[in-house]
Design an enzyme around this catalytic site. Structure first.
Site, PDB file in Angstrom:
ATOM      1  N   ASP A  26       0.819  -1.223   0.000  1.00 15.75           N
ATOM      2  CA  ASP A  26       0.000   0.000   0.000  1.00 15.75           C
ATOM      3  C   ASP A  26       0.849   1.268   0.000  1.00 15.75           C
ATOM      4  O   ASP A  26       0.415   2.322   0.463  1.00 15.75           O
ATOM      5  CB  ASP A  26      -0.952   0.032   1.214  1.00 15.75           C
ATOM      6  CG  ASP A  26      -1.730  -1.261   1.369  1.00 15.75           C
ATOM      7  OD1 ASP A  26      -2.317  -1.700   0.370  1.00 15.75           O
ATOM      8  OD2 ASP A  26      -1.735  -1.824   2.478  1.00 15.75           O
ATOM      9  N   GLY A  76       1.902   3.014  -2.584  1.00 12.28           N
ATOM     10  CA  GLY A  76       1.599   3.949  -3.660  1.00 12.28           C
ATOM     11  C   GLY A  76       2.325   3.629  -4.952  1.00 12.28           C
ATOM     12  O   GLY A  76       2.617   4.513  -5.751  1.00 12.28           O
ATOM     13  N   LYS A  77       2.603   2.335  -5.150  1.00 11.33           N
ATOM     14  CA  LYS A  77       3.361   1.919  -6.337  1.00 11.33           C
ATOM     15  C   LYS A  77       2.638   2.259  -7.633  1.00 11.33           C
ATOM     16  O   LYS A  77       3.252   2.663  -8.618  1.00 11.33           O
ATOM     17  CB  LYS A  77       3.628   0.404  -6.268  1.00 11.33           C
ATOM     18  CG  LYS A  77       4.516  -0.007  -5.114  1.00 11.33           C
ATOM     19  CD  LYS A  77       4.702  -1.504  -5.052  1.00 11.33           C
ATOM     20  CE  LYS A  77       3.464  -2.259  -4.606  1.00 11.33           C
ATOM     21  NZ  LYS A  77       3.001  -1.945  -3.253  1.00 11.33           N
ATOM     22  N   GLY A  78       1.309   2.090  -7.638  1.00  7.63           N
ATOM     23  CA  GLY A  78       0.542   2.332  -8.856  1.00  7.63           C
ATOM     24  C   GLY A  78       0.717   3.743  -9.368  1.00  7.63           C
ATOM     25  O   GLY A  78       0.904   3.968 -10.566  1.00  7.63           O
ATOM     26  N   ALA A 117      -4.066  -7.333  -4.521  1.00  4.61           N
ATOM     27  CA  ALA A 117      -3.242  -6.129  -4.467  1.00  4.61           C
ATOM     28  C   ALA A 117      -3.815  -5.090  -5.411  1.00  4.61           C
ATOM     29  O   ALA A 117      -3.798  -5.266  -6.617  1.00  4.61           O
ATOM     30  CB  ALA A 117      -1.810  -6.460  -4.879  1.00  4.61           C
ATOM     31  N   GLY A 118      -4.341  -4.008  -4.865  1.00  2.00           N
ATOM     32  CA  GLY A 118      -4.918  -2.971  -5.711  1.00  2.00           C
ATOM     33  C   GLY A 118      -3.975  -1.806  -5.883  1.00  2.00           C
ATOM     34  O   GLY A 118      -3.517  -1.215  -4.914  1.00  2.00           O
ATOM     35  N   HIS A 119      -3.652  -1.482  -7.131  1.00  2.00           N
ATOM     36  CA  HIS A 119      -2.848  -0.301  -7.413  1.00  2.00           C
ATOM     37  C   HIS A 119      -3.777   0.848  -7.768  1.00  2.00           C
ATOM     38  O   HIS A 119      -4.546   0.756  -8.725  1.00  2.00           O
ATOM     39  CB  HIS A 119      -1.867  -0.570  -8.562  1.00  2.00           C
ATOM     40  CG  HIS A 119      -0.717  -1.443  -8.151  1.00  2.00           C
ATOM     41  ND1 HIS A 119       0.298  -1.795  -9.006  1.00  2.00           N
ATOM     42  CD2 HIS A 119      -0.419  -2.013  -6.964  1.00  2.00           C
ATOM     43  CE1 HIS A 119       1.173  -2.548  -8.360  1.00  2.00           C
ATOM     44  NE2 HIS A 119       0.750  -2.702  -7.128  1.00  2.00           N
ATOM     45  N   GLN A 169       2.121  -5.832  -3.445  1.00  4.67           N
ATOM     46  CA  GLN A 169       2.383  -5.911  -2.008  1.00  4.67           C
ATOM     47  C   GLN A 169       3.682  -5.162  -1.662  1.00  4.67           C
ATOM     48  O   GLN A 169       4.056  -4.219  -2.343  1.00  4.67           O
ATOM     49  CB  GLN A 169       2.426  -7.366  -1.528  1.00  4.67           C
ATOM     50  CG  GLN A 169       1.077  -8.045  -1.530  1.00  4.67           C
ATOM     51  CD  GLN A 169       0.861  -8.942  -2.723  1.00  4.67           C
ATOM     52  OE1 GLN A 169       1.769  -9.322  -3.450  1.00  4.67           O
ATOM     53  NE2 GLN A 169      -0.372  -9.300  -2.962  1.00  4.67           N
ATOM     54  N   ARG A 219      -6.387   0.237   7.413  1.00  4.31           N
ATOM     55  CA  ARG A 219      -4.976  -0.075   7.656  1.00  4.31           C
ATOM     56  C   ARG A 219      -4.548   0.414   9.030  1.00  4.31           C
ATOM     57  O   ARG A 219      -4.967   1.480   9.474  1.00  4.31           O
ATOM     58  CB  ARG A 219      -4.111   0.578   6.574  1.00  4.31           C
ATOM     59  CG  ARG A 219      -4.429   0.071   5.176  1.00  4.31           C
ATOM     60  CD  ARG A 219      -3.669   0.827   4.103  1.00  4.31           C
ATOM     61  NE  ARG A 219      -4.144   0.431   2.776  1.00  4.31           N
ATOM     62  CZ  ARG A 219      -4.295   1.261   1.758  1.00  4.31           C
ATOM     63  NH1 ARG A 219      -4.020   2.536   1.897  1.00  4.31           N
ATOM     64  NH2 ARG A 219      -4.738   0.818   0.594  1.00  4.31           N
ATOM     65  N   LYS A 274       3.047  10.201   0.332  1.00  2.00           N
ATOM     66  CA  LYS A 274       2.136  10.719   1.355  1.00  2.00           C
ATOM     67  C   LYS A 274       2.811  11.638   2.369  1.00  2.00           C
ATOM     68  O   LYS A 274       2.444  11.638   3.554  1.00  2.00           O
ATOM     69  CB  LYS A 274       1.409   9.568   2.056  1.00  2.00           C
ATOM     70  CG  LYS A 274       0.431   8.843   1.129  1.00  2.00           C
ATOM     71  CD  LYS A 274      -0.579   8.013   1.894  1.00  2.00           C
ATOM     72  CE  LYS A 274      -1.700   7.538   0.979  1.00  2.00           C
ATOM     73  NZ  LYS A 274      -2.752   6.823   1.697  1.00  2.00           N
ATOM     74  N   GLY A 275       3.769  12.425   1.899  1.00  2.00           N
ATOM     75  CA  GLY A 275       4.366  13.427   2.776  1.00  2.00           C
ATOM     76  C   GLY A 275       3.324  14.411   3.278  1.00  2.00           C
ATOM     77  O   GLY A 275       3.417  14.931   4.401  1.00  2.00           O
ATOM     78  N   ASP A 276       2.299  14.659   2.463  1.00  2.56           N
ATOM     79  CA  ASP A 276       1.247  15.613   2.811  1.00  2.56           C
ATOM     80  C   ASP A 276       0.424  15.171   4.018  1.00  2.56           C
ATOM     81  O   ASP A 276      -0.130  16.006   4.739  1.00  2.56           O
ATOM     82  CB  ASP A 276       0.317  15.828   1.615  1.00  2.56           C
ATOM     83  CG  ASP A 276      -0.237  14.519   1.054  1.00  2.56           C
ATOM     84  OD1 ASP A 276       0.570  13.688   0.605  1.00  2.56           O
ATOM     85  OD2 ASP A 276      -1.473  14.336   1.075  1.00  2.56           O
ATOM     86  N   VAL A 325       3.035  14.470  -2.812  1.00  2.00           N
ATOM     87  CA  VAL A 325       2.306  15.369  -1.907  1.00  2.00           C
ATOM     88  C   VAL A 325       0.799  15.336  -2.170  1.00  2.00           C
ATOM     89  O   VAL A 325       0.080  16.272  -1.835  1.00  2.00           O
ATOM     90  CB  VAL A 325       2.852  16.809  -2.004  1.00  2.00           C
ATOM     91  CG1 VAL A 325       4.264  16.889  -1.449  1.00  2.00           C
ATOM     92  CG2 VAL A 325       2.799  17.326  -3.442  1.00  2.00           C
TER      93      VAL A 325
END
Length: 423
Positions: free
Chosen positions: A13, A15-17, A39-41, A224, A305, A331-333, A413
């Site tokens: 999870d 953020g690969k997609g 596994a959802g992208h 994953q 999660r 996800k720094g934001d 971000v």
């Protein structure tokens, strides 16, 4: 010719997609090398959110060929629904998506067997998504499985029946109450098989070899995360395949010496779905806020999660195992607004401070040791350059780079492909 890998470095999870989508314009081929439809992208652009389960994340780019490799396990029913969901976007799926004959098939009875096995474990369950992925990989290593190439054989239905009958006997052995109508499930399965046949099946290792000879650029994407790797993850709370860099070689037939860049993706904090140890997990309001702001719910399962502070011991371990050459922080934001941030730099393991990832990270053995950082209030979602980031975030990033000894090249971000800062 380049072959680069893109991997998650935590428990999935990451953020690969999104990053595959951002990078795709640089590559001729996007190839998925392991995992199944649990596994959802998630990709977001032009105001639309897309969730891909089996199809590689380059499907939205006109010039890229997308390959589902031999290391992937495919549920034809889920796959058909995924393709139907893309129809409204007028994509040329037939010419852009090809499948390895050596990829294994998830049968309806694999899903039933998954549910029966998990139910029989009671409180000891591992948190399976019940998509049939574990039992399919078990059949693969047990030399019982059915593969995409078997669909082309005249006796495919006989092969299917023999394996499904074996599964039903195994389901009965678990002696748990599982309600199902197999005839209905099989009707849906064989209808989906007919749709699958409309796509091109390839000998993917030969295809990849010829693509490399022709100078094509290839990006291999995993599913994953590294800490869910069946060998190097937090066993037994792991997935059933090799999610690390080695999995790209076995899952696509690529020689190790052909790999150039290894992009490692991690969140600015850590999340985990399902059961298993999680040293930096937060059980307070801070963790709840992370989950809410970060929208930390599974893109396929919808499961919430678990959230916690960034764990550099685990991150350094994943970087080493994968040979990561570039880091990308997602996800720094989400961390905007916290007064104080914490980063785990060591574990107290059985009374001794250690900086390596040990065999067992259960809470009775491991206590995280933290370094604190000053937080920032600024909203990051509209920023477009590294220079615009708050000084506190830059200090956070630079500390991670120094500890891990690998540069962070991208800072995300926001969920949209445009909300991506290159350093």
């Amino acid at each position: 010719m380049t072959v680069d890998l893109l991997l998650g470095l935590q428990w999935g999870d990451e953020g690969k997609g999104k990053i595959v989508d951002v990078l795709t314009s640089n590559y001729d081929i996007i190839a998925r090398f392991q995992g199944g439809p649990n596994a959802g992208h998630t990709l977001e652009f032009d105001g639309i959110k897309h969730v891909l389960r089996t199809i590689p994340s380059g499907i939205f780019h006109k010039n890229s060929v997308n390959i589902i490799g031999n290391g992937v396990v495919i549920d034809p029913v889920v796959f058909q629904k995924e393709i139907e969901g893309l129809e409204k976007f007028n994509l040329d799926i037939k010419s852009k998506l090809i499948i390895s004959r050596k990829a294994h098939l998830i049968l309806p009875t694999h899903r039933l067997l998954d549910a029966a096995s998990e139910a029989s474990k009671g409180k000891a369950k591992i948190g399976s998504t019940l998509k049939g992925i574990g039992p399919t990989y078990m059949d693969k290593t047990g030399r019982n499985g059915l593969r995409v190439g078997d669909i082309e054989l005249e006796d495919f239905k006989e092969r299917y029946r023999a394996l499904a009958d074996k599964h039903e006997a195994m389901i009965a052995f678990h002696d748990v109450a599982i309600q199902y109508n197999l005839a209905e499930l099989e009707k849906e399965f064989f209808e989906a098989i007919e749709e699958l046949k409309k796509l091109d099946f390839i000998d993917s290792e030969e295809y990849m070899h010829q693509a490399q000879k022709a100078g094509k650029s290839i990006l291999c994407e995993g599913a994953q995360g590294s800490l869910l790797d069946v060998d190097f993850g937090t066993y037994p709370f792991v997935t059933s395949s090799n999610t690390t860099a080695a999995g790209a070689c076995t899952g696509l037939g690529i020689a190790p010496n052909k790999i150039k860049e290894v992009y490692g993706i991690f969140k600015a904090y850590v999340t985990r779905v399902g059961s298993g140890p999680f040293p930096t997990e937060l059980f307070d309001e801070v963790g709840a806020t992370m989950a809410k702001v970060g929208n930390e719910f599974g893109s396929v399962t919808g499961r919430q999660r678990r959230c916690g502070w960034l764990d550099l011991v685990a991150l350094k371990y994943a970087v080493q195992v994968n040979g990561v050459t570039q880091l990308m922080m997602m996800k720094g934001d989400v961390l905007s607004g916290f007064e104080t941030l914490k980063v785990c730099t060591e574990y107290n393991y059985k009374g001794q401070n250690i900086s390596h990832f040990p065999y067992n990270i259960e809470p009775e053995n491991v206590t995280p040791i933290y370094k604190e950082f000053k937080g920032w209030k600024q909203d990051l979602t509209g920023l477009t350059s590294y220079d615009q980031l708050p000084i506190e975030l830059k200090e956070y990033i630079e500390f991670i780079e120094k500890e891990i000894e690998v540069p962070i090249k991208i800072v995300s971000v926001g969920p949209d492909r445009k909300q991506t800062i290159t350093k």
